[in-house]
Scaffold this active site. Structure first.
Site, PDB file in Angstrom:
ATOM      1  N   PRO A 314      33.952  35.682  37.456  1.00  0.00           N
ATOM      2  CA  PRO A 314      32.633  34.598  37.325  1.00  0.00           C
ATOM      3  C   PRO A 314      31.708  33.518  36.523  1.00  0.00           C
ATOM      4  O   PRO A 314      31.017  34.128  36.546  1.00  0.00           O
ATOM      5  CB  PRO A 314      31.591  35.837  38.074  1.00  0.00           C
ATOM      6  CG  PRO A 314      32.230  37.138  36.971  1.00  0.00           C
ATOM      7  CD  PRO A 314      34.299  36.983  36.716  1.00  0.00           C
ATOM      8  N   CYS A 315      32.518  32.436  36.280  1.00  0.00           N
ATOM      9  CA  CYS A 315      32.044  31.935  35.714  1.00  0.00           C
ATOM     10  C   CYS A 315      30.591  31.033  36.235  1.00  0.00           C
ATOM     11  O   CYS A 315      29.675  30.552  35.778  1.00  0.00           O
ATOM     12  CB  CYS A 315      32.684  30.240  35.294  1.00  0.00           C
ATOM     13  SG  CYS A 315      33.081  29.567  36.858  1.00  0.00           S
TER      14      CYS A 315
END
Length: 349
Positions: A314-315
């Site tokens: 989850p950047c």
């Protein structure tokens, strides 16, 4: 999963003694070298050897086009070790379909060669005909065989699964053992790469101009995932639950290919950010090295941009220190949507 113990390369003239020892060719080294030169001089033919990591011979293969079209190739295969037949087939098929963009491979299998038949079937090959008296034997008689065929959209060794959501179409790429890439396309986008375009067309989610169909098109609601490698199908299912707020974590095996140790360290740190929370690039840098955090911030941002499996890694939960969204490989609009999506409560069903 393609074996990391095997490697594929083009056939070389210097391979003549190795092929002679394996029983592929017979005759003098000079005659075999001339035969290899003849094979390699034909641009329509692909010839390869499969070797172990320590350069021991495993297989020789050549593929020649069927008829006038280069859409379909016949695979001719000589293997020295039947225990590795599936891995051998897979490394050749992957190279031809995914790297060389060949659409269809055909393979003739002797009727009693159950090992090769099982290996081919597990990769997605299907039998299309029975060939009577196809294989000549040393005593002058003949043996029956079957013609097996595989087209790119049915390849179970590596493929792409699609999922429509509120802002576009998610494409997940991988094998039975892992995923290694995730992309998001806006509705109306034209997929440029061969694999994505070919499979999307095959499952019916592209229009006449080869663009993704509009949102809520009925074709998105009944996609056939039966052809997908198991981990890709699992990822599609979990992403579907994520987008309807039934899931806030993922249990998917991810493989990072061709990355630096620092990139992998950043991507692993991203996975520790809880659902619905955000951190800054400097926060991630501090997780990696508190002493050098400020100097690493820019490098962390670059690593986030190179993340091959966004959403799952989850950047999007990493923002600027001032609270701004900054950049995102899938587009800032998608990043904004994902953060808004995670800001609400989970739906209990």
């Amino acid at each position: 999963m393609r074996s990391k113990d095997l490697k594929l390369r083009r056939l070389h003239v210097s391979d003549a003694p190795m092929l002679k020892a394996a029983g592929v060719f017979s005759g003098s080294n000079a005659s075999m070298e001339n035969e290899i030169r003849k094979i390699n001089s034909d641009d329509s033919v692909y010839s390869y050897v499969v070797l172990t990591s320590d350069d021991r011979f495993v297989a020789f293969s050549y593929l020649n086009p069927m008829g006038m079209s280069r859409a379909s190739y016949l695979l001719n295969l000589f293997t020295a070790d039947d225990s590795q037949i599936k891995e051998t087939l897979d490394i050749i098929v992957y190279h031809m379909l995914i790297v060389k963009h060949i659409h269809k491979i055909e393979l003739i299998i002797e009727y009693d060669d159950h090992i090769t038949e099982q290996a081919a079937t597990e990769l997605g090959f299907v039998q299309i005909s029975v060939m009577a008296d196809e294989i000549p034997l040393s005593d002058g008689s003949f043996k029956d065989a079957g013609m097996f065929s595989l087209v790119l959209p049915d390849y179970k060794g590596y493929n792409v699964g699609f999922l429509a959501f509120q802002r576009g179409v998610t494409a997940v790429y991988g094998t039975n053992d892992h995923i290694d890439k995730l992309k998001v396309f806006h509705y109306g986008d034209e997929p440029k790469d061969y694999l994505t375009r070919t499979v999307a067309q095959a499952v019916g989610i592209l229009d006449a101009e080869q663009r993704f169909l509009p949102r809520n098109s009925e074709e998105y609601f009944d996609l056939d995932n039966s052809f997908l490698p198991s981990e890709v199908e699992k990822a599609v299912d979990q992403l579907s639950e994520y987008f309807i707020k039934k899931r806030d974590t993922f249990d998917i095996k991810v493989e990072f290919n061709d990355c630096t140790p620092f990139q992998k360290e950043v991507w692993n740190a991203l996975c520790s950010i809880p659902y619905g929370k955000t951190v800054s690039y400097e926060d991630i840098a501090e997780m990696i090295d508190k002493q050098k955090a400020r100097k690493l911030t820019r490098a962390v941002g670059a690593a986030c941009g190179d993340n091959p499996v966004p959403i799952i890694v989850p950047c999007h939960r990493v923002i600027g220190k001032d609270g701004k969204l900054v950049g995102y490989s899938l587009g800032v609009d998608i990043k904004d949507f994902l953060l808004q999506h995670e800001s609400g409560f989970m739906t209990i069903i």
